[in-house]
Design a protein around this motif. Structure first.
Motif, PDB file in Angstrom:
ATOM      1  N   ASN A  39       2.088   6.697  -9.124  1.00 32.12           N
ATOM      2  CA  ASN A  39       1.657   7.364  -7.835  1.00 32.12           C
ATOM      3  C   ASN A  39       0.324   7.198  -8.069  1.00 32.12           C
ATOM      4  O   ASN A  39      -0.039   6.992  -8.713  1.00 32.12           O
ATOM      5  N   PRO A  40      -0.371   5.629  -7.005  1.00 29.47           N
ATOM      6  CA  PRO A  40      -0.163   5.913  -5.651  1.00 29.47           C
ATOM      7  C   PRO A  40       0.676   4.327  -5.640  1.00 29.47           C
ATOM      8  O   PRO A  40       1.022   3.782  -4.546  1.00 29.47           O
ATOM      9  N   LYS A  41       0.534   3.534  -6.820  1.00 22.45           N
ATOM     10  CA  LYS A  41       1.646   2.468  -6.923  1.00 22.45           C
ATOM     11  C   LYS A  41       3.120   1.961  -5.862  1.00 22.45           C
ATOM     12  O   LYS A  41       3.516   1.567  -5.780  1.00 22.45           O
ATOM     13  N   GLN A  42       3.085   3.671  -6.758  1.00 18.58           N
ATOM     14  CA  GLN A  42       5.123   3.192  -6.609  1.00 18.58           C
ATOM     15  C   GLN A  42       5.601   4.265  -5.357  1.00 18.58           C
ATOM     16  O   GLN A  42       6.205   3.347  -4.349  1.00 18.58           O
ATOM     17  N   ASN A  43       4.719   4.572  -4.834  1.00 19.73           N
ATOM     18  CA  ASN A  43       4.512   5.251  -3.344  1.00 19.73           C
ATOM     19  C   ASN A  43       4.357   4.350  -2.109  1.00 19.73           C
ATOM     20  O   ASN A  43       5.022   3.458  -1.266  1.00 19.73           O
ATOM     21  N   ILE A  44       3.148   3.614  -2.453  1.00 17.15           N
ATOM     22  CA  ILE A  44       2.973   1.952  -2.232  1.00 17.15           C
ATOM     23  C   ILE A  44       3.981   0.764  -1.873  1.00 17.15           C
ATOM     24  O   ILE A  44       3.973   0.697  -0.627  1.00 17.15           O
ATOM     25  N   LEU A  45       4.443   0.681  -3.383  1.00 20.83           N
ATOM     26  CA  LEU A  45       5.414  -0.542  -2.954  1.00 20.83           C
ATOM     27  C   LEU A  45       6.706   0.136  -2.473  1.00 20.83           C
ATOM     28  O   LEU A  45       7.266  -1.221  -1.423  1.00 20.83           O
ATOM     29  N   ARG A  46       7.030   1.466  -2.958  1.00 17.39           N
ATOM     30  CA  ARG A  46       8.155   1.569  -1.912  1.00 17.39           C
ATOM     31  C   ARG A  46       8.357   1.127  -0.106  1.00 17.39           C
ATOM     32  O   ARG A  46       9.545   1.178   0.454  1.00 17.39           O
ATOM     33  N   GLU A  47       7.364   2.193   0.295  1.00 20.25           N
ATOM     34  CA  GLU A  47       7.159   1.849   1.454  1.00 20.25           C
ATOM     35  C   GLU A  47       6.641   0.434   1.924  1.00 20.25           C
ATOM     36  O   GLU A  47       7.691   0.214   3.289  1.00 20.25           O
ATOM     37  N   GLN A  48       6.563  -0.291   1.287  1.00 14.33           N
ATOM     38  CA  GLN A  48       6.127  -1.924   1.630  1.00 14.33           C
ATOM     39  C   GLN A  48       7.888  -2.389   1.328  1.00 14.33           C
ATOM     40  O   GLN A  48       8.132  -3.151   2.431  1.00 14.33           O
ATOM     41  N   TYR A  49       8.267  -1.877   0.211  1.00 12.14           N
ATOM     42  CA  TYR A  49       9.507  -2.962   0.548  1.00 12.14           C
ATOM     43  C   TYR A  49      10.505  -2.128   1.532  1.00 12.14           C
ATOM     44  O   TYR A  49      11.493  -3.129   1.867  1.00 12.14           O
ATOM     45  N   ALA A  50      10.218  -0.920   1.947  1.00  6.90           N
ATOM     46  CA  ALA A  50      11.466  -0.118   2.729  1.00  6.90           C
ATOM     47  C   ALA A  50      10.793  -1.112   4.102  1.00  6.90           C
ATOM     48  O   ALA A  50      11.828  -1.269   5.303  1.00  6.90           O
ATOM     49  N   TYR A  51       9.681  -1.481   4.631  1.00  9.17           N
ATOM     50  CA  TYR A  51       9.540  -2.737   5.713  1.00  9.17           C
ATOM     51  C   TYR A  51       9.636  -3.649   5.749  1.00  9.17           C
ATOM     52  O   TYR A  51      10.769  -4.370   7.018  1.00  9.17           O
ATOM     53  N   MET A  52       9.909  -4.109   4.217  1.00 13.04           N
ATOM     54  CA  MET A  52      10.360  -5.451   4.587  1.00 13.04           C
ATOM     55  C   MET A  52      11.799  -5.663   4.881  1.00 13.04           C
ATOM     56  O   MET A  52      12.544  -6.142   5.235  1.00 13.04           O
TER      57      MET A  52
END
Length: 181
Positions: A39-52
């Motif tokens: 984190n925070p890389k994991q949270n940022i990427l997971r949020e982005q992938y969920a959004y995508m």
């Protein structure tokens, strides 16, 4: 003429629909790939992938699927003789498989939204293999529509070829991703 126009629209939106269905499971794989990130890389990427995934579903897959289905139903209405053709029944069988895959993808898209950045339980290699299902279904539908009656006459040769192609693709996926969890 109307039938051919509807058919052209059907094919165009089939391409759009499958483009989305090819990419969506890749987003699931990318989401899963973040398991080893800090984190925070994991949270940022997971949020982005969920959004995508949500945007891909709502903007491309669902609308293209609705238009593709609508055009398909209109074509059946304009040419009811399709329902009497054995090759068309096989195509419908593949489409039932596509519907199952569609429902799985929709549920997985919804589950990523609910996870709120938590880990996906499905294994990486399984997601990568599931990613190929849309390819197999596309093969089945296109070969059935193009070959029509030949697919019925030479069903066992085509089935064996189809199984060999599936095994080669799955083996390739496993081989390419042998170091992944």
């Amino acid at each position: 003429m109307l039938y051919l126009i509807i058919k052209a629209i059907h094919i165009i939106f089939m391409v759009s629909y499958f483009a989305g269905m090819f990419y969506l499971p890749r987003i699931f794989v990318y989401y899963k790939d973040t398991d080893d990130f800090e984190n925070p890389k994991q949270n940022i990427l997971r949020e982005q992938y969920a959004y995508m995934a949500k945007r891909l579903w709502n903007i491309i897959i669902a609308p293209a699927g609705i238009i593709m289905l609508s055009c398909g139903l209109i074509m059946i209405g304009l040419n009811t003789g399709l329902m009497k053709m054995s090759w068309f029944h096989l195509k419908l069988t593949f489409l039932i498989g596509l519907l199952s895959y569609h429902i799985w993808a929709w549920k997985k898209t919804k589950s990523i939204q609910i996870l709120n950045g938590k880990a996906l339980k499905t294994s990486n290699i399984k997601l990568r293999q599931i990613n190929e299902i849309a390819t197999f279904l596309l093969f089945g539908v296109v070969f059935t529509v193009i070959l029509k009656y030949y697919i019925i006459a030479y069903w066992w040769q085509l089935l064996v070829s189809f199984i060999v192609i599936i095994m080669l693709i799955m083996a390739t996926v496993k081989w390419v991703n042998k170091g992944k969890k």
